[in-house]
Design an enzyme around this catalytic site. Structure first.
Site, short mmCIF file in Angstrom:
data_model
loop_
_atom_site.label_atom_id
_atom_site.label_comp_id
_atom_site.label_asym_id
_atom_site.label_seq_id
_atom_site.Cartn_x
_atom_site.Cartn_y
_atom_site.Cartn_z
N SER A 14 13.54 -48.33 -10.91
CA SER A 14 14.31 -47.08 -10.86
C SER A 14 15.38 -47.14 -9.77
O SER A 14 16.46 -46.57 -9.94
CB SER A 14 13.38 -45.87 -10.67
N ASN A 15 15.11 -47.83 -8.68
CA ASN A 15 16.16 -47.99 -7.65
C ASN A 15 17.30 -48.85 -8.16
O ASN A 15 18.48 -48.56 -7.91
CB ASN A 15 15.58 -48.58 -6.37
N HIS A 104 12.09 -50.35 2.04
CA HIS A 104 10.64 -50.25 2.18
C HIS A 104 10.26 -48.78 2.17
O HIS A 104 10.90 -47.96 2.84
CB HIS A 104 10.18 -50.92 3.49
N ASP A 145 9.13 -57.55 5.88
CA ASP A 145 9.40 -56.24 6.47
C ASP A 145 9.73 -56.27 7.96
O ASP A 145 9.57 -55.27 8.66
CB ASP A 145 8.21 -55.27 6.24
C1 GAR Z 1 10.18 -48.43 -4.15
O1 GAR Z 1 9.55 -47.28 -3.67
C2 GAR Z 1 10.43 -49.42 -3.03
O2 GAR Z 1 10.68 -48.80 -1.80
C3 GAR Z 1 9.11 -50.16 -2.98
O3 GAR Z 1 8.74 -50.31 -4.32
C4 GAR Z 1 9.24 -49.20 -5.08
C5 GAR Z 1 9.94 -49.76 -6.30
O4 GAR Z 1 10.26 -48.75 -7.21
N1 GAR Z 1 9.23 -51.41 -2.29
C6 GAR Z 1 8.24 -51.97 -1.63
O5 GAR Z 1 7.12 -51.49 -1.56
C7 GAR Z 1 8.59 -53.29 -0.96
N2 GAR Z 1 7.58 -53.66 -0.01
P1 GAR Z 1 11.31 -49.02 -8.37
O6 GAR Z 1 10.91 -50.35 -9.02
O7 GAR Z 1 11.18 -47.88 -9.31
O8 GAR Z 1 12.67 -49.10 -7.74
#
Ligand code: GAR
Length: 188
Positions: A14-15, A104, A145
């Site tokens: 989604s990001n 993160h 991280d």
């Molecule tokens: C997001 O919340 C991102 O911050 C996190 O995974 C999610 C991915 O969501 N990242 C981590 O935890 C990295 N350590 P998305 O696939 O819907 O963008």
């Protein structure tokens, strides 16, 4: 010349979608492809919808330099990790100094490190009765991280909030701020 940006994702994406939509139709950024280490990840569906190729690769291809060679061949000059869960090899970090950023879903250095990702982070935040959480956007170095922090944004965690509630608040921060921070870095 537009910045050529590669997005790496491992899951829903989604990001990735939000960032690509933010820059859509603008002259300063193009997204030649999305790279993903999971064949079944939903990010591939999003890529299809966005009409951007998505490429699946495995850990070995990341570590043996194949992916770095692809980035260089495609003249990628900026890398965004958007929910990407593998460690970036040192050779890639050396080839892209301060050009790889990660998001993160917590306020680092808290709730970071190997194994701390996605819902696991929000579950830990709720289990520890934290009163705030948020996001950290940081450069990527050779340790999970621990790269230099670029910016952090906070949200409240209320008594009674579930990990899903926290995830929702954190996602809202991600969608609002990650594209803007990328934009600032591109214009530096
Ligand atoms: C997001 O919340 C991102 O911050 C996190 O995974 C999610 C991915 O969501 N990242 C981590 O935890 C990295 N350590 P998305 O696939 O819907 O963008």
């Amino acid at each position: 010349m537009p910045n050529r940006i590669a997005i790496f994702a491992s899951g829903s994406g989604s990001n990735a979608e939000n960032i690509i939509n933010y820059f859509s139709g603008r002259p300063d950024a193009v997204f030649p492809f999305i790279l993903c280490n999971k064949k079944e990840a939903f990010v591939h569906e999003r890529a299809k919808k966005l009409q951007i190729p998505s490429i699946t690769f495995d850990k070995n291809q990341l570590e043996n330099g194949e992916i770095l060679a692809l980035l260089q061949k495609e003249e990628i000059d900026f890398i965004v990790l958007a929910g990407f869960l593998l460690k970036i090899p040192e050779s890639m970090i050396a080839a892209y100094p301060n050009k790889i950023v990660n998001i993160h879903p917590a306020l680092l250095p808290d709730y970071g490190g190997k194994g701390m990702y996605g819902m696991k982070v929000h579950e830990a935040v709720v289990a520890n009765n934290e009163r705030e959480s948020g996001i950290t956007i940081h450069y990527v170095n050779e340790r999970y991280d621990e790269g230099g922090i670029i910016s952090q944004y906070k949200c409240e965690v209320l008594p009674g909030d579930s990990p899903e509630n926290v995830a929702q608040k954190v996602h809202a921060l991600e969608y609002e701020y990650f594209p803007k921070v990328i934009e600032e870095l591109l214009n530096k």
